[in-house]
Design an enzyme around this catalytic site. Sequence first.
Site, PDB file in Angstrom:
ATOM      1  N   ARG A 177      -3.381  19.621   9.295  1.00  0.00           N
ATOM      2  CA  ARG A 177      -4.254  18.464   9.337  1.00  0.00           C
ATOM      3  C   ARG A 177      -4.853  18.291  10.843  1.00  0.00           C
ATOM      4  NH1 ARG A 177      -4.669  13.881   6.212  1.00  0.00           N
ATOM      5  NH2 ARG A 177      -5.040  12.484   7.613  1.00  0.00           N
ATOM      6  N   ARG A 181      -6.140  23.509  19.433  1.00  0.00           N
ATOM      7  CA  ARG A 181      -7.466  24.009  20.487  1.00  0.00           C
ATOM      8  C   ARG A 181      -7.250  24.751  21.454  1.00  0.00           C
ATOM      9  NH1 ARG A 181     -10.751  19.168  18.849  1.00  0.00           N
ATOM     10  NH2 ARG A 181     -10.894  19.037  16.859  1.00  0.00           N
ATOM     11  N   ARG A 260       5.909   6.205   2.383  1.00  0.00           N
ATOM     12  CA  ARG A 260       6.162   5.164   3.192  1.00  0.00           C
ATOM     13  C   ARG A 260       5.268   4.206   3.365  1.00  0.00           C
ATOM     14  NH1 ARG A 260       4.601   6.712   7.927  1.00  0.00           N
ATOM     15  NH2 ARG A 260       3.163   8.008   6.901  1.00  0.00           N
ATOM     16  N   ARG A 291       2.241   4.160  16.983  1.00  0.00           N
ATOM     17  CA  ARG A 291       0.498   3.849  18.111  1.00  0.00           C
ATOM     18  C   ARG A 291       0.440   2.235  18.033  1.00  0.00           C
ATOM     19  NH1 ARG A 291      -2.795   7.381  13.326  1.00  0.00           N
ATOM     20  NH2 ARG A 291      -1.832   6.420  11.516  1.00  0.00           N
ATOM     21  N   GLU A 315       1.848   0.448  15.211  1.00  0.00           N
ATOM     22  CA  GLU A 315       2.534   0.008  13.481  1.00  0.00           C
ATOM     23  C   GLU A 315       3.597   0.960  13.972  1.00  0.00           C
ATOM     24  OE1 GLU A 315      -1.759   2.833  12.122  1.00  0.00           O
ATOM     25  OE2 GLU A 315       0.680   3.704  11.165  1.00  0.00           O
ATOM     26  N   TYR A 363      -2.389  12.294  -0.380  1.00  0.00           N
ATOM     27  CA  TYR A 363      -2.116  12.837   1.297  1.00  0.00           C
ATOM     28  C   TYR A 363      -3.433  12.773   1.150  1.00  0.00           C
ATOM     29  CZ  TYR A 363      -1.514  11.981   6.233  1.00  0.00           C
ATOM     30  OH  TYR A 363      -0.891  11.695   7.630  1.00  0.00           O
ATOM     31  N   ASP A 365      -7.555  11.894   2.482  1.00  0.00           N
ATOM     32  CA  ASP A 365      -8.305  11.145   2.943  1.00  0.00           C
ATOM     33  C   ASP A 365      -9.634  10.459   2.545  1.00  0.00           C
ATOM     34  OD1 ASP A 365      -7.470  11.697   6.026  1.00  0.00           O
ATOM     35  OD2 ASP A 365      -8.337  13.577   6.350  1.00  0.00           O
TER      36      ASP A 365
HETATM   37  P1  FAD Z   1      -6.339   2.251  -2.100  1.00  0.00           P
HETATM   38  O1  FAD Z   1      -7.037   2.613  -0.983  1.00  0.00           O
HETATM   39  O2  FAD Z   1      -4.583   2.535  -1.576  1.00  0.00           O
HETATM   40  O3  FAD Z   1      -6.290   2.066  -3.132  1.00  0.00           O
HETATM   41  C1  FAD Z   1      -5.878   1.290  -3.945  1.00  0.00           C
HETATM   42  C2  FAD Z   1      -5.035  -0.014  -4.800  1.00  0.00           C
HETATM   43  O4  FAD Z   1      -4.969  -0.140  -6.130  1.00  0.00           O
HETATM   44  C3  FAD Z   1      -5.224  -1.259  -3.515  1.00  0.00           C
HETATM   45  O5  FAD Z   1      -6.370  -1.841  -3.609  1.00  0.00           O
HETATM   46  C4  FAD Z   1      -4.147  -1.929  -4.017  1.00  0.00           C
HETATM   47  O6  FAD Z   1      -3.825  -2.640  -4.688  1.00  0.00           O
HETATM   48  C5  FAD Z   1      -4.593  -1.135  -5.375  1.00  0.00           C
HETATM   49  N1  FAD Z   1      -3.729  -1.370  -6.638  1.00  0.00           N
HETATM   50  C6  FAD Z   1      -2.207  -0.999  -6.997  1.00  0.00           C
HETATM   51  N2  FAD Z   1      -1.675  -1.168  -7.893  1.00  0.00           N
HETATM   52  C7  FAD Z   1      -1.743  -1.854  -8.689  1.00  0.00           C
HETATM   53  C8  FAD Z   1      -1.562  -2.488  -9.635  1.00  0.00           C
HETATM   54  N3  FAD Z   1      -0.322  -2.369 -10.500  1.00  0.00           N
HETATM   55  N4  FAD Z   1      -2.879  -3.481 -10.076  1.00  0.00           N
HETATM   56  C9  FAD Z   1      -4.014  -3.725  -9.533  1.00  0.00           C
HETATM   57  N5  FAD Z   1      -4.024  -3.172  -8.249  1.00  0.00           N
HETATM   58  C10 FAD Z   1      -3.631  -2.082  -8.044  1.00  0.00           C
HETATM   59  N6  FAD Z   1      -8.385   8.052   5.292  1.00  0.00           N
HETATM   60  C11 FAD Z   1      -9.601   8.593   6.338  1.00  0.00           C
HETATM   61  O7  FAD Z   1     -10.617   9.316   5.541  1.00  0.00           O
HETATM   62  N7  FAD Z   1      -9.741   8.098   7.524  1.00  0.00           N
HETATM   63  C12 FAD Z   1      -8.368   7.346   7.796  1.00  0.00           C
HETATM   64  O8  FAD Z   1      -8.368   7.497   9.292  1.00  0.00           O
HETATM   65  C13 FAD Z   1      -7.448   7.037   7.407  1.00  0.00           C
HETATM   66  N8  FAD Z   1      -6.503   6.215   7.471  1.00  0.00           N
HETATM   67  C14 FAD Z   1      -6.029   5.769   7.232  1.00  0.00           C
HETATM   68  C15 FAD Z   1      -4.395   5.093   7.488  1.00  0.00           C
HETATM   69  C16 FAD Z   1      -3.637   4.442   7.049  1.00  0.00           C
HETATM   70  C17 FAD Z   1      -2.545   3.905   7.682  1.00  0.00           C
HETATM   71  C18 FAD Z   1      -3.568   4.973   5.606  1.00  0.00           C
HETATM   72  C19 FAD Z   1      -2.522   4.276   4.499  1.00  0.00           C
HETATM   73  C20 FAD Z   1      -4.837   5.729   4.912  1.00  0.00           C
HETATM   74  C21 FAD Z   1      -5.357   6.388   5.712  1.00  0.00           C
HETATM   75  N9  FAD Z   1      -6.589   6.848   4.798  1.00  0.00           N
HETATM   76  C22 FAD Z   1      -7.898   7.395   6.206  1.00  0.00           C
HETATM   77  C23 FAD Z   1      -6.446   7.201   3.594  1.00  0.00           C
HETATM   78  C24 FAD Z   1      -7.717   6.613   2.878  1.00  0.00           C
HETATM   79  O9  FAD Z   1      -6.675   4.940   3.224  1.00  0.00           O
HETATM   80  C25 FAD Z   1      -7.188   6.841   2.010  1.00  0.00           C
HETATM   81  O10 FAD Z   1      -8.199   8.315   1.223  1.00  0.00           O
HETATM   82  C26 FAD Z   1      -8.466   5.586   0.751  1.00  0.00           C
HETATM   83  O11 FAD Z   1      -8.116   3.871   0.742  1.00  0.00           O
HETATM   84  C27 FAD Z   1      -7.462   5.885  -0.893  1.00  0.00           C
HETATM   85  O12 FAD Z   1      -8.448   5.446  -0.914  1.00  0.00           O
HETATM   86  P2  FAD Z   1      -7.730   5.367  -3.105  1.00  0.00           P
HETATM   87  O13 FAD Z   1      -8.429   4.449  -4.074  1.00  0.00           O
HETATM   88  O14 FAD Z   1      -7.206   6.282  -4.166  1.00  0.00           O
HETATM   89  O15 FAD Z   1      -6.243   4.004  -2.982  1.00  0.00           O
HETATM   90  N1  UDP Z   2       1.913  13.923  14.499  1.00  0.00           N
HETATM   91  C1  UDP Z   2       2.438  14.252  15.829  1.00  0.00           C
HETATM   92  N2  UDP Z   2       2.538  13.340  16.592  1.00  0.00           N
HETATM   93  C2  UDP Z   2       1.304  12.639  16.929  1.00  0.00           C
HETATM   94  C3  UDP Z   2       0.335  12.481  15.806  1.00  0.00           C
HETATM   95  C4  UDP Z   2       0.032  13.060  14.918  1.00  0.00           C
HETATM   96  O1  UDP Z   2       3.516  14.329  15.238  1.00  0.00           O
HETATM   97  O2  UDP Z   2       0.721  12.389  18.165  1.00  0.00           O
HETATM   98  C5  UDP Z   2       1.939  14.682  13.066  1.00  0.00           C
HETATM   99  C6  UDP Z   2       2.596  13.592  12.179  1.00  0.00           C
HETATM  100  O3  UDP Z   2       3.355  14.579  11.653  1.00  0.00           O
HETATM  101  C7  UDP Z   2       1.607  13.446  11.270  1.00  0.00           C
HETATM  102  C8  UDP Z   2       0.470  14.044  11.087  1.00  0.00           C
HETATM  103  O4  UDP Z   2       0.878  14.859  12.410  1.00  0.00           O
HETATM  104  O5  UDP Z   2       2.213  12.725  10.156  1.00  0.00           O
HETATM  105  C9  UDP Z   2      -0.781  14.195  11.245  1.00  0.00           C
HETATM  106  O6  UDP Z   2      -1.140  13.535  11.771  1.00  0.00           O
HETATM  107  P1  UDP Z   2      -2.563  12.426  11.991  1.00  0.00           P
HETATM  108  O7  UDP Z   2      -2.911  11.041  13.078  1.00  0.00           O
HETATM  109  O8  UDP Z   2      -2.960  12.742  10.667  1.00  0.00           O
HETATM  110  O9  UDP Z   2      -1.685  11.292  10.857  1.00  0.00           O
HETATM  111  P2  UDP Z   2      -1.812   9.932   9.932  1.00  0.00           P
HETATM  112  O10 UDP Z   2      -3.588   9.417  10.794  1.00  0.00           O
HETATM  113  O11 UDP Z   2      -2.816  10.438   8.144  1.00  0.00           O
HETATM  114  O12 UDP Z   2      -0.787   8.795  10.063  1.00  0.00           O
END
Ligand code: FAD
Ligand code: UDP
Length: 394
Positions: A177, A181, A260, A291, A315, A363, A365
């Site tokens: 991911r 560069r 996680r 972070r 976090e 995983y 996005d």
């Molecule tokens: P979710 O958003 O997880 O939605 C699932 C929903 O199902 C939740 O609201 C949950 O409450 C509900 N649910 C689960 N079990 C039940 C149950 N038993 N009954 C009723 N409801 C239930 N993506 C990016 O593109 N850019 C980013 O920078 C980025 N950063 C992220 C950072 C973090 C910390 C995390 C965790 C994810 C990140 N993502 C990012 C990914 C992004 O959150 C997901 O791609 C997106 O939310 C996926 O949507 P989803 O609908 O699959 O899941």
């Molecule tokens: N990573 C790392 N050091 C950093 C940033 C990222 O080792 O400073 C690695 C780490 O294993 C991480 C992966 O690169 O899980 C992907 O990073 P990203 O920032 O995409 O993670 P996310 O935002 O999904 O937590």
Amino acid sequence: MQMNADLIVVGSGFFGLTIAERAANELGLKVLVVDRRDHIGGNAYSEADPETGIEVHRYGAHLFHTSVESVWQYVNRFTSFTNYQHKVYTNHKGVVYPLPINLGTINQFFGAAYGPDEARALIASQAGEFNVSDARNLEEKGIALIGRPLYEAFIRDYTAKQWQTDPTELPAEVISRLPVRYTYDNRYFNDTYEGLPVKGYTNWLENMADHPNIEVKLGVDFFDESQPINKKAVVGQVPIVYTGAIDRYFDYAEGELSWRTLDFEREVLPIGDFQGTSVMNYADRDVPYTRIHEFRHFHPERREYPTDKTIIMREFSRFATREDEPYYPVNTPGDRDGLLAYRGLQDGEKNVFFGGRLGTYKYLDMHMAIGSALSMFRNKLSPLFGGPEGDGEE
Ligand code: FAD
Ligand code: UDP
């Protein structure tokens, strides 16, 4: 029981809302969306911090980016985007370096002024043990991409904190991911389109659900049999799109998959700017968090933000127990076997469609979750309800 919905969607994240929106708008179906949380939007949900008014991404910073034209066109129906471009810095031994690893990081780390070819040659000499195409896990891939010294400084300990799993057990894709560069370009993402929703994530998510045929019920856990809408009562009665955790759906019959979870610590500080940027990673083992997010920097265009206060969020990452919110699939080789077993069980669940990050144990996005929901809608749901067929493309 009497059902007044044509389709039930479990989970109101981007996957579930995309399905609900398409089914209501394109097929005129009545859709019931249930979510166990008290708000819509899943992990992309954001809210204004009550003290500062600054938009906080409750479940960690969410940056929208995509190169998929159809997804970009689709999301622009519900929101416009700012021109924010994500950049991340990392603190290693008290010195701040730019990420992803680029010529600036390399030169700062080695105290040098290498040009692109010299830097490539140096990294190749330090990566000799492994090559990118044969790398079998995160450690081998990391060393192959950036050589051992940079891997040990910026990746090894951060990854250990984030995943609490030996990097040789983690899939190589996790690190793919991050681009490497040989220029000074330190944009975090390579995608064609990038930006943040002008009026915030929750406004975007609410616009997706804003249709008379879509009803959203919050605070409903699909496994709670005291509620009228629960797995036992509705499976087999009406088609279901399930976006919760796949192992939970089958009551862990094939064992627990590893996930996680994250803990977040928010703090309002009496200063206008804490770190000068939106995300600062902490690469070293002795700092317990991975972070710090400082949310004001996601929206430099918002003139209404206070200049004498800022909100930061640390976090922390750890393994999820059954009681925690599962956020990231760990995906060790053992998990991949478990997932195959669950996929087998899934085939026996007629008219239950598993999607999203939790439902597919992937995983994803945001743009991938939306893209995969659009394709499930076209290829599976639309034909099921007598609508147009998709082209089978994923
Ligand atoms: P979710 O958003 O997880 O939605 C699932 C929903 O199902 C939740 O609201 C949950 O409450 C509900 N649910 C689960 N079990 C039940 C149950 N038993 N009954 C009723 N409801 C239930 N993506 C990016 O593109 N850019 C980013 O920078 C980025 N950063 C992220 C950072 C973090 C910390 C995390 C965790 C994810 C990140 N993502 C990012 C990914 C992004 O959150 C997901 O791609 C997106 O939310 C996926 O949507 P989803 O609908 O699959 O899941
Ligand atoms: N990573 C790392 N050091 C950093 C940033 C990222 O080792 O400073 C690695 C780490 O294993 C991480 C992966 O690169 O899980 C992907 O990073 P990203 O920032 O995409 O993670 P996310 O935002 O999904 O937590």
